[in-house]
Motif scaffolding. Structure first.
Motif, mmCIF file in Angstrom:
data_model
loop_
_atom_site.group_PDB
_atom_site.id
_atom_site.type_symbol
_atom_site.label_atom_id
_atom_site.label_comp_id
_atom_site.label_asym_id
_atom_site.label_seq_id
_atom_site.Cartn_x
_atom_site.Cartn_y
_atom_site.Cartn_z
ATOM 1 N N ARG A 299 96.611 22.382 106.326
ATOM 2 C CA ARG A 299 97.770 21.862 105.578
ATOM 3 C C ARG A 299 98.715 21.114 106.514
ATOM 4 O O ARG A 299 99.251 20.056 106.174
ATOM 5 N N ALA A 300 98.899 21.669 107.723
ATOM 6 C CA ALA A 300 99.830 21.033 108.669
ATOM 7 C C ALA A 300 99.351 19.644 109.062
ATOM 8 O O ALA A 300 100.131 18.694 109.120
ATOM 9 N N VAL A 301 98.068 19.520 109.303
ATOM 10 C CA VAL A 301 97.571 18.265 109.859
ATOM 11 C C VAL A 301 97.401 17.195 108.774
ATOM 12 O O VAL A 301 97.558 16.004 109.050
ATOM 13 N N THR A 302 97.146 17.610 107.540
ATOM 14 C CA THR A 302 96.977 16.611 106.465
ATOM 15 C C THR A 302 98.273 16.361 105.705
ATOM 16 O O THR A 302 98.391 15.347 105.013
ATOM 17 N N GLY A 303 99.219 17.300 105.782
ATOM 18 C CA GLY A 303 100.446 17.169 105.004
ATOM 19 C C GLY A 303 100.213 17.362 103.510
ATOM 20 O O GLY A 303 101.051 17.009 102.683
ATOM 21 N N ARG A 304 99.061 17.914 103.140
ATOM 22 C CA ARG A 304 98.756 18.154 101.715
ATOM 23 C C ARG A 304 98.899 19.641 101.391
ATOM 24 O O ARG A 304 98.638 20.491 102.242
ATOM 25 N N PRO A 305 99.232 19.971 100.137
ATOM 26 C CA PRO A 305 99.554 21.366 99.829
ATOM 27 C C PRO A 305 98.382 22.258 99.420
ATOM 28 O O PRO A 305 98.468 23.483 99.535
ATOM 29 N N LYS A 306 97.283 21.706 98.916
ATOM 30 C CA LYS A 306 96.315 22.572 98.214
ATOM 31 C C LYS A 306 95.012 22.800 98.979
ATOM 32 O O LYS A 306 94.607 21.993 99.810
ATOM 33 N N ILE A 307 94.371 23.916 98.624
ATOM 34 C CA ILE A 307 93.070 24.282 99.173
ATOM 35 C C ILE A 307 92.100 24.347 98.003
ATOM 36 O O ILE A 307 92.447 24.866 96.932
ATOM 37 N N LEU A 308 90.898 23.825 98.202
ATOM 38 C CA LEU A 308 89.878 23.927 97.152
ATOM 39 C C LEU A 308 88.792 24.902 97.591
ATOM 40 O O LEU A 308 88.327 24.848 98.735
ATOM 41 N N VAL A 309 88.434 25.802 96.673
ATOM 42 C CA VAL A 309 87.340 26.750 96.929
ATOM 43 C C VAL A 309 86.350 26.694 95.775
ATOM 44 O O VAL A 309 86.631 26.094 94.732
ATOM 45 N N ASN A 310 85.214 27.348 95.955
ATOM 46 C CA ASN A 310 84.214 27.435 94.890
ATOM 47 C C ASN A 310 84.485 28.643 94.012
ATOM 48 O O ASN A 310 84.907 29.694 94.496
ATOM 49 N N SER A 311 84.197 28.494 92.728
ATOM 50 C CA SER A 311 84.416 29.595 91.797
ATOM 51 C C SER A 311 83.547 30.802 92.190
ATOM 52 O O SER A 311 82.363 30.644 92.470
ATOM 53 N N TYR A 312 84.164 31.981 92.198
ATOM 54 C CA TYR A 312 83.524 33.245 92.600
ATOM 55 C C TYR A 312 83.123 33.284 94.071
ATOM 56 O O TYR A 312 82.216 33.992 94.462
ATOM 57 N N CYS A 313 83.855 32.508 94.868
ATOM 58 C CA CYS A 313 83.704 32.633 96.316
ATOM 59 C C CYS A 313 84.389 33.921 96.766
ATOM 60 O O CYS A 313 85.149 34.531 96.007
ATOM 61 N N TYR A 314 84.132 34.330 97.990
ATOM 62 C CA TYR A 314 84.978 35.340 98.619
ATOM 63 C C TYR A 314 85.200 34.936 100.068
ATOM 64 O O TYR A 314 84.242 34.664 100.793
ATOM 65 N N HIS A 315 86.463 34.876 100.472
ATOM 66 C CA HIS A 315 86.804 34.524 101.851
ATOM 67 C C HIS A 315 87.755 35.556 102.430
ATOM 68 O O HIS A 315 88.544 35.249 103.322
ATOM 69 N N GLY A 316 87.723 36.796 101.915
ATOM 70 C CA GLY A 316 88.687 37.802 102.315
ATOM 71 C C GLY A 316 89.880 37.754 101.381
ATOM 72 O O GLY A 316 89.878 37.066 100.355
ATOM 73 N N SER A 317 90.929 38.502 101.744
ATOM 74 C CA SER A 317 92.107 38.580 100.870
ATOM 75 C C SER A 317 93.041 37.400 101.137
ATOM 76 O O SER A 317 94.200 37.562 101.497
ATOM 77 N N VAL A 318 92.502 36.199 100.967
ATOM 78 C CA VAL A 318 93.249 34.959 101.193
ATOM 79 C C VAL A 318 93.824 34.515 99.848
ATOM 80 O O VAL A 318 93.069 34.245 98.913
ATOM 81 N N ASP A 319 95.166 34.454 99.751
ATOM 82 C CA ASP A 319 95.808 34.151 98.466
ATOM 83 C C ASP A 319 95.200 32.926 97.790
ATOM 84 O O ASP A 319 94.908 32.937 96.593
ATOM 85 N N GLU A 320 95.029 31.856 98.588
ATOM 86 C CA GLU A 320 94.597 30.575 98.002
ATOM 87 C C GLU A 320 93.197 30.644 97.392
ATOM 88 O O GLU A 320 92.812 29.775 96.607
ATOM 89 N N SER A 321 92.403 31.650 97.773
ATOM 90 C CA SER A 321 90.998 31.659 97.351
ATOM 91 C C SER A 321 90.762 32.434 96.053
ATOM 92 O O SER A 321 89.641 32.468 95.554
ATOM 93 N N LEU A 322 91.824 33.046 95.497
ATOM 94 C CA LEU A 322 91.616 33.925 94.341
ATOM 95 C C LEU A 322 91.746 33.145 93.030
ATOM 96 O O LEU A 322 92.588 33.425 92.181
ATOM 97 N N ILE A 323 90.872 32.160 92.904
ATOM 98 C CA ILE A 323 90.875 31.273 91.735
ATOM 99 C C ILE A 323 89.432 31.105 91.255
ATOM 100 O O ILE A 323 88.509 31.078 92.068
ATOM 101 N N VAL A 324 89.255 31.035 89.956
ATOM 102 C CA VAL A 324 87.924 30.783 89.379
ATOM 103 C C VAL A 324 88.066 29.695 88.313
ATOM 104 O O VAL A 324 89.179 29.398 87.877
ATOM 105 N N THR A 325 86.933 29.123 87.923
ATOM 106 C CA THR A 325 87.004 28.173 86.809
ATOM 107 C C THR A 325 87.026 28.960 85.504
ATOM 108 O O THR A 325 86.225 29.866 85.296
ATOM 109 N N GLY A 326 87.958 28.630 84.648
ATOM 110 C CA GLY A 326 88.062 29.282 83.342
ATOM 111 C C GLY A 326 87.071 28.666 82.362
ATOM 112 O O GLY A 326 86.354 27.725 82.711
ATOM 113 N N PRO A 327 87.051 29.174 81.130
ATOM 114 C CA PRO A 327 86.103 28.687 80.117
ATOM 115 C C PRO A 327 86.235 27.178 79.863
ATOM 116 O O PRO A 327 85.260 26.521 79.550
ATOM 117 N N ASP A 328 87.444 26.628 80.023
ATOM 118 C CA ASP A 328 87.610 25.186 79.769
ATOM 119 C C ASP A 328 87.366 24.347 81.023
ATOM 120 O O ASP A 328 87.592 23.143 81.023
#
Ligand code: PMP
Length: 449
Positions: free
Chosen positions: A146-175
């Motif tokens: 984030r520091a080097v790109t100046g961008r705010p977001k992180i993209l992960v794959n649905s049902y990934c696991y990277h530890g208890s990393v806040d940014e990674s706790l996202i999945v694709t919903g039904p839509d």
């Protein structure tokens, strides 16, 4: 699958587990001062309702408090991929902690440069820094991205696991859009403010998300390993690299589990070119250790930024990270235990394991699949093998999984909880693998009736 039969077998094996393990059961019942009765709440993820207590472990063998010996294919969910307490690591830890003294003194040791050079040889990234866990390696890599790109977001794959990393706790919903992963404990904010998500093996979905221009980094495993093993389809990883470059997004490979693919993980095995790489667990031979690597160009860009506090309280680092004991253990593990030739042997054993499971599945014409990633094998209750995390999550069958785990444990074989996963270590033998093949076949025969 006859569910009534499965149910009866599960009850029978649960009763047998209780009968076999009175000491573990009693210790668990006494643990009133532990949150959830265990040192870490995930230790309650165990088939049969109570954990087996550890007495000792060496190589590919574990002994529990009731005196049972197990063939260990769990290997601490990769933390013990080097085998339990291998001689070279035992010696290095003893030397550092007892003979020289000084586990942690806020001073570097020369082992660190040796490890950095070895990680460069294996993974290609030019500069390295240490953590104690893979989670922290990911957290710090994310901050740097984030520091080097100046961008705010992180993209992960649905049902990934990277530890208890806040940014990674996202999945694709039904839509198809991102939504919080079910069960997320105490999220600091709506995860869609910090993260984007795409299905593994879906380049169109990835491009749709990257096109917003706000993604600092894609954090991914080159093959998913925490929702079964989901392997990349031909061209997918090349496509990820091409798209991330095109949209100015950094690529972070998390090799914590995919390290099983070979001495340099998938990154070396498949000629991948991530901008950052994170790893933990296995590299310390059982002593807590993690690391992240970055390209020389990225390192230089970060180190010349006067607005970033990389030295004190800027958000990257930990007091015991890079401590002398962890680094000594990591050096011994990489130099003497998880060597190039050890990986070659482990891969052959995992092929043998895979063949044994396939034979069992074939004999009963079960609609299951097996995936292998070097020294790691996993079977899944669906066929063909799932193509992404959401498909794989839908194939879960907790009751069937519990039955297989209990059946195997009651006969002296440990698989990784949360998975039907088996990992080979340098001490695993062909006879160990064949024992699993036999017991697995017996379990399937009982299920078939
Ligand atoms: N990354 C991956 C791919 C993992 O599988 C895990 C743990 N299973 C982690 C990171 C986090 O490791 P740790 O719990 O040691 O921080």
């Amino acid at each position: 699958m006859d569910r009534t039969r499965l149910h009866a077998l599960l009850n029978r094996e649960s009763a047998e587990a209780e009968r076999r393990n009175p000491r573990s059961r009693a210790a668990y019942a006494r643990a009133d001062h532990l949150f959830g009765r265990v040192p870490m709440t995930w230790m309650n993820k165990t088939a049969g309702g109570f954990p087996r207590y550890l007495a000792g472990a060496r190589g590919a063998r574990v002994t529990d408090a009731d005196g049972h010996e197990y063939l260990d294919f769990c290997l601490g969910d990769t933390g013990a991929m080097a085998g339990h307490s291998p001689a070279a690591v035992t010696e290095a830890v003893h030397l550092r902690y007892a003979r020289l003294g000084g586990a942690t003194a806020m001073l570097p040791t020369e082992d660190a440069e040796w490890v950095g050079a070895e990680l460069t040889r294996r993974f290609g990234l030019a500069r390295w820094s240490f953590s104690l866990t893979a989670t922290d390696a990911n957290r710090w890599a994310i901050r740097l991205a984030r520091a080097v790109t100046g961008r705010p977001k992180i993209l992960v794959n649905s049902y990934c696991y990277h530890g208890s990393v806040d940014e990674s706790l996202i999945v694709t919903g039904p839509d198809g859009t991102g939504t919080a992963r079910p069960g997320n404990v105490g999220a600091p904010c709506d995860v869609t403010l910090t993260s984007r998500v795409a299905e593994f093996n879906d380049l169109a979905g990835l491009e749709r998300e990257l096109a917003h221009g706000d993604v600092a980094a894609v954090l991914m495993e080159p093959a998913l390993t925490n929702i079964g093993i989901v392997l990349p389809e031909p061209g997918y990883l090349e496509g990820v690299r091409e798209l991330t470059r095109r949209y100015g997004t950094l690529l972070i490979n998390d090799e914590t589990h995919t390290f099983s693919a070979g001495p340099g993980g998938c990154t070396a095995a498949w000629d991948l070119e991530p901008d950052l790489l994170t790893i933990g667990k296995a590299i310390g031979g059982g002593i807590p250790a993690g690391a992240y690597g970055l390209s020389a160009e990225l390192a230089d860009r970060l180190l010349t930024r006067t607005d970033l506090d990389l030295v004190d309280m800027g958000g990257v680092g930990g007091t015991l990270a890079g401590n002398a004991l962890s680094v000594a253990a990591t050096r011994a593990t990489l130099e003497h235990v998880l060597t190039d030739e050890a990986f070659a042997r482990m891969g052959v054993l995992a092929e043998r394991f895979e063949a044994g499971v396939l034979a069992g599945i074939g004999a009963h014409r079960l609609p299951w699949s097996v995936s292998r990633l070097g020294a790691r094998t996993e079977y899944r209750f669906t066929s063909p093998a799932p193509r992404n995390g959401t498909e794989s999550a839908q194939a879960a069958d907790p009751e069937l999984e519990d039955f297989l785990h209990l059946y195997l444990a009651n006969r002296g074989i440990l698989l990784t909880p949360f998975h039907n996963m088996a990992l080979m270590c340098p001490d695993t033998t062909a006879a160990d693998v064949d024992t699993h093949t036999e017991v697995f076949a017996a379990a399937l025969a009982e299920l078939a009736g």
